[in-house]
Design a protein around this motif. Sequence first.
Motif: not given
Length: 336
Positions: A82-92
């Motif tokens: 039940d392990q969920s992670q996300m790497i997100l890259r945007n203008n911020e």
Amino acid sequence: MKKHFLLLAIGLLAVLMLAGCGEKSKTDVVENLDKKVEELSGYKAKAQMTLQTGSEPQIYEVEIWHKQPSFYRVNLKNAEKDQSQMILRNNEGVFVLTPALKKSFRFQSEWPQNSSQAYLFESLVKDIKSDADSIFKSTKDAYVFETKTNYQNSQMLPLQEITFNKKDLKPSVVKVMDTDRNPLVVVEFSDFDFDAKFDKNSFDMQKNMSFASVDVETSASVNSEPFAVKYPLEQIEGVKLTEEKEMKTENGKRVVQTYDGEKSYTFIQEKAVAATVATSSFVSGEPVDLGVAVGALTEQSLTWTFDGVEYMIASKDLSQEEMIRVAQSVQGQAIK
């Protein structure tokens, strides 16, 4: 006689030309891969990532979105844990999200340009171009490269084998190997779309924080269970466990291990608790892929969450590479 030799020469020339047309050289393939990167507007991909770094293989489903020039969304899920992670890259900036805990870290980081990424097409091509000594072979259906890596712990994972489909240059398999060429990380792509389209909110942090809302409920039951104390398998020369303290907290317990000797560090473990409202913390460091989780790495600390437990290594003596090695040796191993 002259006519005979002339016909023979023309025949040989034709054979050579046909051979040249049918089989691309290493230079040709690298140029075509580079051109593919330059022409990209964005892509979506799905893959299975298998980690062989512990006693049992850990399997993750990975979903990758990339929109030129610098938007990324990489979702990693281990259904068993039940392990969920996300790497997100945007203008911020760059974010590491743990939706089930309603927590995120924000970085001012150059990720993913600052190290190898086994599941990003342009990173694989960059590694191939950067290694003048890369090994190339062509099979019936694929182009295969063996290159050096540029990981933060490249001493442990110095090599990778990258396989592309001949027909469309889509990556099919990436094997990241140790010094003995044992594959410790294997990424197998099941789907790859070079012509992906995105809506305006695809890389929005708030929208993606709610991406795994179902996991919040499942994690609550995981968090209600007491956790088993773990010990790093990585042996730093001249360093040993000298003290272990267990403290009661509102949410259970906190375990603090002290390792001392030629170098020293502290290893802290406690139950991860979901925030009542979404929270975000700024980290003056880098996101680092530990395989089982994405951690937050600074000059003197490394923090990560796995299987409902928050971990932290703090040290003024260990290098960042040593902290990564210690962290990776914690998971997937027998508990003392």
